[in-house]
Scaffold this motif. Sequence first.
Motif, PDB file in Angstrom:
ATOM      1  N   VAL A  66       6.292  11.989  24.995  1.00  0.00           N
ATOM      2  CA  VAL A  66       4.949  11.995  25.578  1.00  0.00           C
ATOM      3  C   VAL A  66       4.975  12.798  26.871  1.00  0.00           C
ATOM      4  O   VAL A  66       5.802  12.538  27.738  1.00  0.00           O
ATOM      5  N   PRO A  67       4.082  13.777  26.985  1.00  0.00           N
ATOM      6  CA  PRO A  67       4.036  14.546  28.229  1.00  0.00           C
ATOM      7  C   PRO A  67       3.217  13.805  29.275  1.00  0.00           C
ATOM      8  O   PRO A  67       2.199  13.203  28.964  1.00  0.00           O
ATOM      9  N   LYS A  68       3.709  13.824  30.514  1.00  0.00           N
ATOM     10  CA  LYS A  68       2.924  13.249  31.604  1.00  0.00           C
ATOM     11  C   LYS A  68       2.693  14.341  32.639  1.00  0.00           C
ATOM     12  O   LYS A  68       3.631  14.842  33.253  1.00  0.00           O
ATOM     13  N   ARG A  69       1.446  14.656  32.810  1.00  0.00           N
ATOM     14  CA  ARG A  69       1.063  15.740  33.690  1.00  0.00           C
ATOM     15  C   ARG A  69       1.634  15.615  35.090  1.00  0.00           C
ATOM     16  O   ARG A  69       1.588  14.548  35.673  1.00  0.00           O
ATOM     17  N   GLY A  70       2.170  16.674  35.589  1.00  0.00           N
ATOM     18  CA  GLY A  70       2.684  16.644  36.952  1.00  0.00           C
ATOM     19  C   GLY A  70       3.936  15.834  37.118  1.00  0.00           C
ATOM     20  O   GLY A  70       4.415  15.631  38.235  1.00  0.00           O
ATOM     21  N   SER A  71       4.474  15.360  36.010  1.00  0.00           N
ATOM     22  CA  SER A  71       5.630  14.478  36.124  1.00  0.00           C
ATOM     23  C   SER A  71       6.778  14.888  35.217  1.00  0.00           C
ATOM     24  O   SER A  71       7.889  15.149  35.676  1.00  0.00           O
ATOM     25  N   GLY A  72       6.512  14.989  33.934  1.00  0.00           N
ATOM     26  CA  GLY A  72       7.589  15.347  33.017  1.00  0.00           C
ATOM     27  C   GLY A  72       7.264  14.941  31.593  1.00  0.00           C
ATOM     28  O   GLY A  72       6.166  14.489  31.302  1.00  0.00           O
ATOM     29  N   VAL A  73       8.263  15.096  30.725  1.00  0.00           N
ATOM     30  CA  VAL A  73       8.108  14.688  29.325  1.00  0.00           C
ATOM     31  C   VAL A  73       9.056  13.540  29.073  1.00  0.00           C
ATOM     32  O   VAL A  73      10.232  13.609  29.427  1.00  0.00           O
ATOM     33  N   TYR A  74       8.550  12.483  28.462  1.00  0.00           N
ATOM     34  CA  TYR A  74       9.323  11.252  28.357  1.00  0.00           C
ATOM     35  C   TYR A  74       9.475  10.775  26.922  1.00  0.00           C
ATOM     36  O   TYR A  74       8.613  11.026  26.070  1.00  0.00           O
ATOM     37  N   VAL A  75      10.567  10.072  26.669  1.00  0.00           N
ATOM     38  CA  VAL A  75      10.823   9.540  25.338  1.00  0.00           C
ATOM     39  C   VAL A  75       9.899   8.357  25.066  1.00  0.00           C
ATOM     40  O   VAL A  75       9.623   7.559  25.951  1.00  0.00           O
ATOM     41  N   ARG A  76       9.464   8.268  23.837  1.00  0.00           N
ATOM     42  CA  ARG A  76       8.505   7.250  23.447  1.00  0.00           C
ATOM     43  C   ARG A  76       9.197   6.116  22.689  1.00  0.00           C
ATOM     44  O   ARG A  76      10.190   6.312  22.025  1.00  0.00           O
TER      45      ARG A  76
END
Lengths: 250, 250
Positions: A66-76
């Motif tokens: 899941v991409p999080k704007r301004g933060s990074g891409v994270y495992v779901r």
Amino acid sequence: MQQSPVPPESPIYRRIADGLREAILAGDLQDGDRLPGENALMVQYGIARATARQALSVLINEGLAVPKRGSGVYVRQFRPIRRHGSRRLSREQWERGQAIWDSDTRGRPYTVDDVNIDKEVAEDFVARVLNSTEVWVRRRRYSVDGRPVQLAVSHFPADLVQDTPITQENTGPGGVYARLGDLGLAPAHFTEEVRARMPHPHETVQLDLPAGTPVIVIGRIAYTAAGVPVEVNEMVLDSASYVLQYDFDS
Amino acid sequence: MQQSPVPPESPIYRRIADGLREAILAGDLQDGDRLPGENALMVQYGIARATARQALSVLINEGLAVPKRGSGVYVRQFRPIRRHGSRRLSREQWERGQAIWDSDTRGRPYTVDDVNIDKEVAEDFVARVLNSTEVWVRRRRYSVDGRPVQLAVSHFPADLVQDTPITQENTGPGGVYARLGDLGLAPAHFTEEVRARMPHPHETVQLDLPAGTPVIVIGRIAYTAAGVPVEVNEMVLDSASYVLQYDFDS
DNA sequence: TAGTGGTCTAGACCACACA
DNA sequence: GTGTGGTCTAGACCACTAA
């Protein structure tokens, strides 16, 4: 006439995605872990930004990240609610500890919001099933722990439920099915049709779905013991939040 | 300090995708119809190629369209097979003409290919369910009309089925369940757990799935009348090819 | 403020489908 | 051969998050 230079393998973005996917499925990266970002991939592999984005988009569209704007891409993660269809037949043996997928068994309460009730002209398939062109429609959204997990739209034949609490927001103790019982129309048999597909945009919004999350669609018809269809209920479930369980004989 | 110039609406690629989606869902574009291609969109909207691609990729990832290399992007259809879980309870009323989704009822024959049988050490959850660390595993793929639609992996406790036709490719008339019956282990009760997710790469290959197609995963446990678990079967279904139906009481 | 993802442009070369 | 989608580069400006 020399041989083709070097492109025998799969494209770069795909190889990168494969590597990250493997790390996720193997558990090296888990739950809320942060994936290497676009800049990191650009440096690490010496690629353009668009290519790094393409690699990440693969995992996002697979629902693994899941991409999080301004933060990074994270495992779901996948920690679903267990929804029981026919559980009447359950014995202890196949009721306890025999699940294939882990799920949240702690009975967390549903929240219902956005209740919406209207008298409408039935869509084709609803009219066909209920033998009624006019229907009362109850739309609502269910949330668990503040997160929306399900949209439901119930249809009732207008002539059967007119002037009953079923047409009101508050249906009283026992809910809609108890009121149908009061009318001598208690649901006794159900058929459920289950399918899966990618969500439509309004479903994405209402369920707050990240990319790569399919929905489970359940079309449910309730019949009285006499075989009278009394409800058509279409439910749209966040597939990351549900496991459906059906127990039956034969 | 003037107001922001013009970007109050959603991004261009999204608006284009929305327009095309609407045309598809409304039926203006259907079945195998060809969507406007990248070049057409570039001209029509005066955008760069990457933006046109992005618009089309939205529909592709939603499973509404399928790209065909060197040819174009085409609208996808949904004409599923109906798979019955518990149908024992079906009455005529809820068996005929009461379906919510259209489906292919003409009983087209399955083809089974890639049958593969092995004795293996059970994975954790299988061992837990079957109370057996060693299992015989039958893997196979089902196709309909030459198109693969389902992958299935069945697990049997090794000590129960050792030296029976269940460990052979040809299980004889009636199949595996008949052989279990011969052993006095006829399946009588089932639990099915149903979930949906995006496919893993090997599933994409084996089921020949276009992008944007989720899979339905069914975890099925078969018990004898005495409550002995005799089979764990994990099925992976092309969600565009199936509707699951469950009928039950109460 | 620095870093992240979101959107977009303007090119390039390729493999493949179809006429 | 022409057109299609597939991959990739090298930039740009933006909105948002987090320190």
